[in-house]
Design a protein around this motif. Sequence first.
Motif, PDB file in Angstrom:
ATOM      1  N   GLY A  44       0.818  -1.203   0.000  1.00 35.45           N
ATOM      2  CA  GLY A  44       0.000   0.000   0.000  1.00 35.45           C
ATOM      3  C   GLY A  44       0.850   1.250   0.000  1.00 35.45           C
ATOM      4  N   CYS A  45       0.697   2.065  -1.053  1.00 30.37           N
ATOM      5  CA  CYS A  45       1.371   3.369  -1.083  1.00 30.37           C
ATOM      6  C   CYS A  45       0.715   4.211  -2.164  1.00 30.37           C
ATOM      7  N   ASP A  46       0.395   5.461  -1.833  1.00 35.89           N
ATOM      8  CA  ASP A  46      -0.149   6.371  -2.844  1.00 35.89           C
ATOM      9  C   ASP A  46       0.707   7.630  -2.981  1.00 35.89           C
ATOM     10  N   VAL A  47       1.962   7.519  -2.545  1.00 35.97           N
ATOM     11  CA  VAL A  47       2.859   8.684  -2.604  1.00 35.97           C
ATOM     12  C   VAL A  47       3.303   8.947  -4.048  1.00 35.97           C
ATOM     13  N   GLY A  48       3.476   7.900  -4.831  1.00 30.23           N
ATOM     14  CA  GLY A  48       3.624   8.043  -6.272  1.00 30.23           C
ATOM     15  C   GLY A  48       4.969   8.532  -6.783  1.00 30.23           C
ATOM     16  N   CYS A  49       6.072   8.134  -6.146  1.00 24.20           N
ATOM     17  CA  CYS A  49       7.397   8.515  -6.667  1.00 24.20           C
ATOM     18  C   CYS A  49       7.598   7.849  -8.032  1.00 24.20           C
ATOM     19  N   HIS A  50       7.965   8.640  -9.038  1.00 26.11           N
ATOM     20  CA  HIS A  50       8.051   8.059 -10.387  1.00 26.11           C
ATOM     21  C   HIS A  50       9.198   7.075 -10.514  1.00 26.11           C
ATOM     22  N   TRP A  51      10.217   7.216  -9.634  1.00 28.80           N
ATOM     23  CA  TRP A  51      11.374   6.326  -9.694  1.00 28.80           C
ATOM     24  C   TRP A  51      11.270   5.164  -8.715  1.00 28.80           C
ATOM     25  N   CYS A  52      10.108   5.001  -8.077  1.00 33.12           N
ATOM     26  CA  CYS A  52       9.935   3.961  -7.047  1.00 33.12           C
ATOM     27  C   CYS A  52      10.408   2.591  -7.553  1.00 33.12           C
ATOM     28  N   ASP A  53      11.208   1.894  -6.746  1.00 39.34           N
ATOM     29  CA  ASP A  53      11.689   0.574  -7.173  1.00 39.34           C
ATOM     30  C   ASP A  53      10.857  -0.566  -6.588  1.00 39.34           C
ATOM     31  N   VAL A  54       9.753  -0.222  -5.906  1.00 36.19           N
ATOM     32  CA  VAL A  54       8.820  -1.262  -5.442  1.00 36.19           C
ATOM     33  C   VAL A  54       7.390  -0.877  -5.820  1.00 36.19           C
ATOM     34  N   LYS A  55       7.210  -0.526  -7.087  1.00 31.60           N
ATOM     35  CA  LYS A  55       5.870  -0.109  -7.533  1.00 31.60           C
ATOM     36  C   LYS A  55       4.831  -1.212  -7.319  1.00 31.60           C
ATOM     37  N   GLU A  56       5.311  -2.448  -7.328  1.00 32.34           N
ATOM     38  CA  GLU A  56       4.388  -3.571  -7.117  1.00 32.34           C
ATOM     39  C   GLU A  56       3.791  -3.560  -5.715  1.00 32.34           C
ATOM     40  N   SER A  57       4.326  -2.716  -4.845  1.00 33.56           N
ATOM     41  CA  SER A  57       3.797  -2.641  -3.471  1.00 33.56           C
ATOM     42  C   SER A  57       2.602  -1.700  -3.360  1.00 33.56           C
ATOM     43  N   TRP A  58       2.350  -0.904  -4.383  1.00 31.80           N
ATOM     44  CA  TRP A  58       1.413   0.217  -4.249  1.00 31.80           C
ATOM     45  C   TRP A  58      -0.015  -0.212  -3.940  1.00 31.80           C
ATOM     46  N   GLU A  59      -0.472  -1.308  -4.526  1.00 27.51           N
ATOM     47  CA  GLU A  59      -1.882  -1.698  -4.406  1.00 27.51           C
ATOM     48  C   GLU A  59      -2.046  -2.726  -3.275  1.00 27.51           C
ATOM     49  N   THR A  86       8.890  -1.664   6.490  1.00 31.13           N
ATOM     50  CA  THR A  86       9.027  -0.842   5.307  1.00 31.13           C
ATOM     51  C   THR A  86       7.833  -1.087   4.390  1.00 31.13           C
ATOM     52  N   GLY A  87       7.883  -0.491   3.204  1.00 29.80           N
ATOM     53  CA  GLY A  87       6.732  -0.646   2.301  1.00 29.80           C
ATOM     54  C   GLY A  87       7.173  -0.528   0.870  1.00 29.80           C
ATOM     55  N   GLY A  88       6.242  -0.009   0.074  1.00 27.37           N
ATOM     56  CA  GLY A  88       5.019   0.685   0.438  1.00 27.37           C
ATOM     57  C   GLY A  88       5.232   1.831   1.415  1.00 27.37           C
ATOM     58  N   GLU A  89       4.126   2.317   1.883  1.00 25.09           N
ATOM     59  CA  GLU A  89       4.152   3.300   2.961  1.00 25.09           C
ATOM     60  C   GLU A  89       3.467   2.652   4.165  1.00 25.09           C
ATOM     61  N   THR A 113       9.733   5.463   6.487  1.00 20.42           N
ATOM     62  CA  THR A 113       8.480   6.116   6.113  1.00 20.42           C
ATOM     63  C   THR A 113       8.734   7.394   5.327  1.00 20.42           C
ATOM     64  N   SER A 114       7.757   7.742   4.503  1.00 22.01           N
ATOM     65  CA  SER A 114       7.801   9.026   3.795  1.00 22.01           C
ATOM     66  C   SER A 114       7.266  10.158   4.664  1.00 22.01           C
ATOM     67  N   GLY A 115       6.612   9.810   5.772  1.00 22.90           N
ATOM     68  CA  GLY A 115       6.029  10.834   6.638  1.00 22.90           C
ATOM     69  C   GLY A 115       4.707  11.380   6.129  1.00 22.90           C
ATOM     70  N   PRO A 130      11.404  11.827   3.114  1.00 22.43           N
ATOM     71  CA  PRO A 130      10.308  12.613   2.538  1.00 22.43           C
ATOM     72  C   PRO A 130      10.345  12.592   1.015  1.00 22.43           C
ATOM     73  N   LYS A 131       9.184  12.742   0.416  1.00 21.79           N
ATOM     74  CA  LYS A 131       9.084  12.734  -1.035  1.00 21.79           C
ATOM     75  C   LYS A 131       8.392  14.015  -1.496  1.00 21.79           C
ATOM     76  N   LYS A 132       8.832  14.536  -2.639  1.00 18.47           N
ATOM     77  CA  LYS A 132       8.294  15.809  -3.124  1.00 18.47           C
ATOM     78  C   LYS A 132       6.812  15.727  -3.455  1.00 18.47           C
TER      79      LYS A 132
HETATM   80 FE1  SF4 Z   1       7.718   3.923  -3.655  1.00 19.50          FE
HETATM   81 FE2  SF4 Z   1       8.374   4.623  -1.163  1.00 19.50          FE
HETATM   82 FE3  SF4 Z   1       7.725   6.524  -2.972  1.00 19.50          FE
HETATM   83 FE4  SF4 Z   1       5.834   4.867  -1.993  1.00 19.50          FE
HETATM   84  S1  SF4 Z   1       7.037   6.398  -0.831  1.00 19.50           S
HETATM   85  S2  SF4 Z   1       6.114   5.459  -4.146  1.00 19.50           S
HETATM   86  S3  SF4 Z   1       6.993   2.934  -1.794  1.00 19.50           S
HETATM   87  S4  SF4 Z   1       9.511   5.142  -3.024  1.00 19.50           S
END
Ligand code: SF4
Length: 212
Positions: A44-59, A86-89, A113-115, A130-132
């Motif tokens: 689970g993650c909806d932060v949406g980093c375009h370079w995320c290396d675990v996109k399969e974790s999002w849903e 870790t995650g995901g978020e 965490t991304s916070g 943190p993520k932009k």
């Molecule tokens: Fe991927 Fe982490 Fe960004 Fe979520 S916060 S999109 S898991 S890098």
Amino acid sequence: MAVRIKTDDLMSEGLVLPVMEEFYSIQGEGFHAGKAAYFIRIGGCDVGCHWCDVKESWEPAAFPPQEIYPVIERAAACPAKTAVITGGEPCIWHLEPLTAGLRKMKLKTHLETSGAYSLSGEWDWICLSPKKTFSVRSEWYDVAHELKVIIHNRHDLEWAELQAEKVNSAAYLFLQPEWSKREETMPMIVSFILKNPKWNVSLQTHKYLGIP
Ligand code: SF4
């Protein structure tokens, strides 16, 4: 239907979680790089980093809810007495029962965490990355033990400084090259840290080692 409602209740209480994977490995990044730990990756993650290396974790629906107590037992069976959540978020979920159970088994609880979501659980170490794309909830800046900013381009260095102004003064500061851009960004990160030595470099050493 009744079973679904029961599962949703247990999820909201943090007694079951959509665990994506668990593995025993070596922390590759940040302050604890090089130390063995049991990793629990929650979906689970909806932060949406375009370079995320675990996109399969999002849903999160991709990962059937699991009761936390068998997860805690598997973590406690590892020789290393540290669990990295870790995650995901992971903070989308209520983490109090998981962390309380891990601590009861004498494990240190580390969080990545991304916070973007509120704090729950009892933590021995908090890595705030943190993520932009999603603003950080202010409470995280006060409790973070380390601030880890991923550097994808030159502008991220300026943004990292803005984040460092917000985090508590005891937090360790790390700049980590985004993996796909590391050849381009490493020279600028090195140059930046030489001029601003409050920062440390973090590398994804698990990728160099070929471990998860
Ligand atoms: Fe991927 Fe982490 Fe960004 Fe979520 S916060 S999109 S898991 S890098």
